[in-house]
Scaffold this active site. Sequence first.
Site, PDB file in Angstrom:
ATOM      1  N   LYS A  54      -3.612  -7.021  -3.901  1.00  0.00           N
ATOM      2  CA  LYS A  54      -4.389  -6.047  -4.674  1.00  0.00           C
ATOM      3  C   LYS A  54      -4.292  -6.417  -6.152  1.00  0.00           C
ATOM      4  CE  LYS A  54      -4.807  -1.026  -4.090  1.00  0.00           C
ATOM      5  NZ  LYS A  54      -4.013   0.168  -3.744  1.00  0.00           N
TER       6      LYS A  54
HETATM    7  O1  G3P Z   1      -5.775   4.353  -3.061  1.00  0.00           O
HETATM    8  C1  G3P Z   1      -5.595   4.778  -4.374  1.00  0.00           C
HETATM    9  C2  G3P Z   1      -4.820   6.023  -4.392  1.00  0.00           C
HETATM   10  O2  G3P Z   1      -3.480   5.799  -4.074  1.00  0.00           O
HETATM   11  C3  G3P Z   1      -4.937   6.828  -5.625  1.00  0.00           C
HETATM   12  O3  G3P Z   1      -4.970   8.114  -5.197  1.00  0.00           O
HETATM   13  O4  G3P Z   1      -4.705  10.530  -5.384  1.00  0.00           O
HETATM   14  O5  G3P Z   1      -3.403   8.992  -6.909  1.00  0.00           O
HETATM   15  O6  G3P Z   1      -5.846   9.282  -7.198  1.00  0.00           O
HETATM   16  P1  G3P Z   1      -4.716   9.295  -6.231  1.00  0.00           P
END
Ligand code: G3P
Length: 218
Positions: A83
């Site tokens: 990634k």
């Molecule tokens: O896949 C990306 C994710 O981990 C981010 O999620 O909820 O931290 O915006 P969030």
Amino acid sequence: MKFFVDTADVKEIKELNHLGLVDGVTTNPSLILKSGGKIAEVTKQICDIVEGPVSAEVVATEFPQMMKEAEVLAKIARNVCIKVPLTLDGLRACRAIRNDLGRQVNVTLCFSANQALLAAKAGATFISPFVGRLDDTGFDGMELISEIRTIYDNYDFKTEILTASVRTVNHVKQAALIGSDVITAPPATLRALVSHPLTDKGLAAFVADWAKTGQKIG
Ligand code: G3P
């Protein structure tokens, strides 16, 4: 549509994998922090459970160090998908990781259609638009998924749309309606997909009526 689970919690991954719900896993530095483990060990444990791609993120911001980290991560297991962030150095690393290491690449932190276009041109395996974080700032995350779908279809790009930062079951439904190739969601959101009050009510009635028959199957 493929389901990836967005966590570095090995116990959760094992449980969901038993249900047949895990086509892959995505992690990031914040999720590794939350797991309390070391990136190499946690990633190896996940790769031993899941056959599909397991995204592990480089943390360097400049190309040469990104490549060194990508090589280290790639050695952990054959299904590690590297990634990289959506920056110029990240796009350069994307191309090099695909060509020189022969590995899948997930380009992350995508917030615009133009960024997604660049990732596809850099040969990304997956593009990760963060719908929840866009919603948080008053934009429409799903509108971005729609735009990327149109652009990728216009030019037959093979990069898969991996809808990320999924926060609700509605995000999953909308992504499926638009034609996102993959969603990655936290374990609780994946589990919540099964819930419906009429299912619970109907099942309770069937169980109660069956008890009244006095019968047994098998
Ligand atoms: O896949 C990306 C994710 O981990 C981010 O999620 O909820 O931290 O915006 P969030």
